[in-house]
Design a protein around this motif. Structure first.
Motif, PDB file in Angstrom:
ATOM      1  N   SER A 167      -1.855  -4.474  -8.439  1.00  0.00           N
ATOM      2  CA  SER A 167      -2.104  -5.191  -6.418  1.00  0.00           C
ATOM      3  C   SER A 167      -0.944  -5.106  -5.718  1.00  0.00           C
ATOM      4  CB  SER A 167      -2.390  -6.250  -7.158  1.00  0.00           C
ATOM      5  OG  SER A 167      -3.081  -7.594  -6.457  1.00  0.00           O
ATOM      6  N   THR A 176      -0.785   2.799  -8.168  1.00  0.00           N
ATOM      7  CA  THR A 176      -2.349   3.427  -8.462  1.00  0.00           C
ATOM      8  C   THR A 176      -1.864   4.416  -9.049  1.00  0.00           C
ATOM      9  OG1 THR A 176      -3.818   2.274  -7.123  1.00  0.00           O
ATOM     10  CG2 THR A 176      -4.476   4.156  -8.357  1.00  0.00           C
ATOM     11  N   ASP A 208      -6.179  -2.581  -8.511  1.00  0.00           N
ATOM     12  CA  ASP A 208      -6.742  -3.472  -6.727  1.00  0.00           C
ATOM     13  C   ASP A 208      -7.476  -4.700  -7.574  1.00  0.00           C
ATOM     14  OD1 ASP A 208      -5.329  -1.579  -5.249  1.00  0.00           O
ATOM     15  OD2 ASP A 208      -7.610  -1.149  -4.806  1.00  0.00           O
ATOM     16  N   TYR A 265       1.119  -1.264  -0.240  1.00  0.00           N
ATOM     17  CA  TYR A 265       0.033   0.250   0.183  1.00  0.00           C
ATOM     18  C   TYR A 265       1.072   1.068  -0.429  1.00  0.00           C
ATOM     19  CZ  TYR A 265      -3.290  -3.329   1.965  1.00  0.00           C
ATOM     20  OH  TYR A 265      -4.354  -4.307   1.531  1.00  0.00           O
ATOM     21  N   THR A 300      -8.097  -7.813  -4.557  1.00  0.00           N
ATOM     22  CA  THR A 300      -8.854  -7.553  -4.160  1.00  0.00           C
ATOM     23  C   THR A 300     -10.263  -7.716  -3.409  1.00  0.00           C
ATOM     24  OG1 THR A 300      -9.726  -5.403  -4.680  1.00  0.00           O
ATOM     25  CG2 THR A 300      -7.929  -5.440  -2.945  1.00  0.00           C
TER      26      THR A 300
END
Length: 172
Positions: free
Chosen positions: A160, A70, A128, A65, A131
């Protein structure tokens, strides 16, 4: 079809993609705005820029994260949008929700229309991956999507925070 029909189809497809894409929220994500001083991200930035310059094949951005996956995927999409290439940017669980919503009696779009628009997107960004719920239906739809894009050699970007080994084997 004549050029006017082809243009109308292209415009309709672009509108459909825009309606289910959430790239509007990411229009500020550009390569210029990316913080390349974060340790270890420079190679990913360079790969993303190269992919945006020549969107051929697939690009997978995997990591924890907050490392900028992104942002880089959105920067690729924004670069191509700026060059008039239709792009579909979707978070995978949201994509599955959009597909499910077509089964509602009030849906103005059929499942086949929506899924075909996603499959045929000139550039697809799946944000993602991993998820989503792991129902049999979700696995099947993702496999069909990935398999179609693989067979048709359509440019696709995946992000991911799940290790590739943890993804469904057919997807990985």
């Amino acid at each position: 079809p004549c050029t006017c029909i082809q243009a109308a189809r292209s415009a309709r497809q672009a509108t459909e993609l825009e309606q289910i894409s959430n790239l509007v929220a990411f229009r500020d994500k550009t390569f210029a705005a990316f913080d390349s001083h974060v340790a270890g991200v420079l190679p990913a930035l360079q790969c993303a820029q190269a992919f945006a310059a020549l969107p051929n094949g697939w690009l997978g951005l995997f990591g924890p994260y907050g490392c900028g996956k992104t942002h880089l995927a959105a920067a690729i999409a924004n670069t191509l949008l700026d060059h008039q290439v239709p792009v579909l940017f979707v978070v995978v669980p949201d994509l599955l929700d959009h597909l499910r919503s077509t089964f509602a009696p009030t849906s103005s779009v059929t499942y086949d229309q929506r899924f075909e628009a996603v499959k045929q997107a000139p550039l697809l960004v799946l944000d993602d991956l991993g998820t989503e719920s792991t129902t049999a239906w979700a696995k099947e739809k993702l496999y069909q999507l990935v398999n179609f894009r693989y067979n048709e050699r359509l440019p696709t970007v995946f992000t991911s925070n799940v290790r590739i080994e943890q993804l469904d084997g057919r997807i990985a």
